[in-house]
Design a protein around this motif. Sequence first.
Motif, PDB file in Angstrom:
ATOM      1  N   ALA A   1      -1.173   1.004   2.039  1.00 36.74           N
ATOM      2  CA  ALA A   1      -1.470   0.459   3.349  1.00 36.74           C
ATOM      3  C   ALA A   1      -2.285  -0.822   3.084  1.00 36.74           C
ATOM      4  O   ALA A   1      -1.956  -1.889   3.447  1.00 36.74           O
ATOM      5  N   LEU A   2      -3.221  -0.759   2.240  1.00 33.08           N
ATOM      6  CA  LEU A   2      -4.044  -1.956   1.866  1.00 33.08           C
ATOM      7  C   LEU A   2      -3.014  -2.934   1.187  1.00 33.08           C
ATOM      8  O   LEU A   2      -3.425  -4.206   1.199  1.00 33.08           O
ATOM      9  N   ALA A   3      -2.368  -2.460   0.222  1.00 35.11           N
ATOM     10  CA  ALA A   3      -1.632  -3.505  -0.463  1.00 35.11           C
ATOM     11  C   ALA A   3      -0.394  -3.991   0.447  1.00 35.11           C
ATOM     12  O   ALA A   3      -0.171  -5.396   0.213  1.00 35.11           O
TER      13      ALA A   3
ATOM     14  N   TRP B   1      -1.076  -4.542   3.667  1.00 38.40           N
ATOM     15  CA  TRP B   1      -1.630  -5.473   4.410  1.00 38.40           C
ATOM     16  C   TRP B   1      -1.875  -6.831   3.753  1.00 38.40           C
ATOM     17  O   TRP B   1      -1.753  -7.886   4.144  1.00 38.40           O
ATOM     18  N   SER B   2      -2.654  -6.666   2.571  1.00 42.53           N
ATOM     19  CA  SER B   2      -2.831  -7.680   1.996  1.00 42.53           C
ATOM     20  C   SER B   2      -1.814  -8.647   1.357  1.00 42.53           C
ATOM     21  O   SER B   2      -1.949  -9.774   1.386  1.00 42.53           O
TER      22      SER B   2
ATOM     23  N   GLY C   1      -3.683   4.991   1.499  1.00 39.73           N
ATOM     24  CA  GLY C   1      -4.459   4.268   2.045  1.00 39.73           C
ATOM     25  C   GLY C   1      -4.289   3.143   1.205  1.00 39.73           C
ATOM     26  O   GLY C   1      -4.452   1.928   1.593  1.00 39.73           O
ATOM     27  N   LEU C   2      -4.223   3.228  -0.257  1.00 42.46           N
ATOM     28  CA  LEU C   2      -3.937   2.335  -1.013  1.00 42.46           C
ATOM     29  C   LEU C   2      -2.485   1.634  -0.982  1.00 42.46           C
ATOM     30  O   LEU C   2      -2.561   0.163  -0.756  1.00 42.46           O
TER      31      LEU C   2
END
Length: 84
Positions: free
Chosen positions: A59-61, A63-64, A56-57
Amino acid sequence: MSLPDRKEAEVRRLLEQRTAEPVPADLAERALADGARLLRRRRVLRTALWAGVLAGLLALAVWSLTVDPWSEPPPTTTSPAGGW
C-alpha cells in the motif's frame, strides 16, 4: 542446621509424606495435542502478521507511486498577467 540444609530437609520430608497420585493414561497424548495446537496457532499468527506487513508495504509503494510525494508541489500563485 543452616538455612539451605533446613530447607532441603523440609523438602525431603514433604516428598516422603506425599502419596503417589495416579497419572491419567492419556496425559502424554493430551500434552502432544495441546503442543501441536499451540504451534499451529503461532504459525497462523506469524503468517497473518507477515501478510499484514507485506500488505502495508505494498500500500505504501502504490501510494508513493500515485501521489509522487517527493516532488515539489505546484506553485499556488500565478504570475501577473498584465506586466507592470
